[in-house]
Design an enzyme around this catalytic site. Structure first.
Site, short mmCIF file in Angstrom:
data_model
loop_
_atom_site.label_atom_id
_atom_site.label_comp_id
_atom_site.label_asym_id
_atom_site.label_seq_id
_atom_site.Cartn_x
_atom_site.Cartn_y
_atom_site.Cartn_z
N HIS A 1 31.05 35.07 46.04
CA HIS A 1 32.16 35.67 45.28
C HIS A 1 32.30 37.14 45.68
O HIS A 1 31.55 37.99 45.18
CB HIS A 1 31.86 35.59 43.78
N CYS B 1 34.47 30.60 47.02
CA CYS B 1 33.55 29.68 46.34
C CYS B 1 34.08 28.24 46.47
O CYS B 1 34.21 27.72 47.56
CB CYS B 1 33.31 30.11 44.90
N GLU C 1 34.50 39.16 44.64
CA GLU C 1 34.89 39.91 43.44
C GLU C 1 33.71 40.18 42.50
O GLU C 1 33.84 40.95 41.55
CB GLU C 1 36.02 39.18 42.69
#
Length: 205
Positions: A187, A79, A189
């Protein structure tokens, strides 16, 4: 060992949790020595560019990160972390980045259709470039995989480094790489199984 750089900006817990889920040894650190000991380095980031790059340099982690990049260690920005890897950003002024991936960060509002909202937020599909299809970061990925974005600025003038784009009125840079340095605007994650496969692939580089 994957070292996640802690410089006061970033969603460190969910990233570390994702790596733990994959069984990948990782450490969140503010210690430059941990960058030298690491096999891989992740630079996360959320928020405003100017504040983040100042905090990164103020933390004493920027120069060691550049040294490890020059030494050929695999490095991934996520990001805002990816944005910091670029040459510069025009977010609320002009800010010098780390210069590890050629290109600039430009305001989405200036380039996308006026009816589209900024920030670009939510799930969007990946379109892999020819370089991206061959890149080890996406060896477990496929065309059209969905990932999660939250951003208002995007990589521009980085055609030679492009690994993937996502359509949001225009092709928006989703991932870019320059040698051993790579980044994801989205992202991993927060991107479910698709994101976990990307993190796994990074750990194997």
């Amino acid at each position: 060992m994957i070292t996640i750089i802690d410089y006061g900006v970033g969603n460190l817990f969910s990233l570390s949790s994702s790596l733990n889920y994959l069984g990948l040894e990782n450490k969140v650190s503010r210690d430059p020595e941990d960058l030298k000991k690491a096999d891989h380095i992740i630079l996360p980031g959320v928020g405003a560019y100017g504040d983040a790059i100042a905090k990164l340099r103020g933390s004493g982690m920027a120069e060691p990160l550049l040294e490890e990049a020059r030494a050929g260690k695999p490095i991934m920005g996520i990001c805002l972390g990816m944005q910091l890897l670029f040459d510069k950003s025009y977010e609320y002024g002009k800010h010098r980045g780390l210069g590890l991936i050629p290109g600039v960060m430009a305001d989405l509002r200036e380039d996308i259709p006026a009816n589209l909202k900024v920030p670009h937020m939510g799930w969007n599909s990946l379109h892999l470039t020819e370089k991206g299809k061959k890149h080890p970061l996406f060896k477990y990925s496929k065309e059209g995989d969905y990932v999660y974005f939250v951003h208002s600025f995007y990589g521009k003038d980085c055609e030679e480094s492009l690994l993937a784009t996502s359509e949001y009125g225009i092709p928006v840079t989703a991932s870019a790489a320059n040698g051993n340095v790579m980044g994801c605007q989205f992202h991993p994650e927060k991107s479910g199984e698709v994101g976990l496969r990307i993190l796994k692939a990074f750990a194997e580089i």
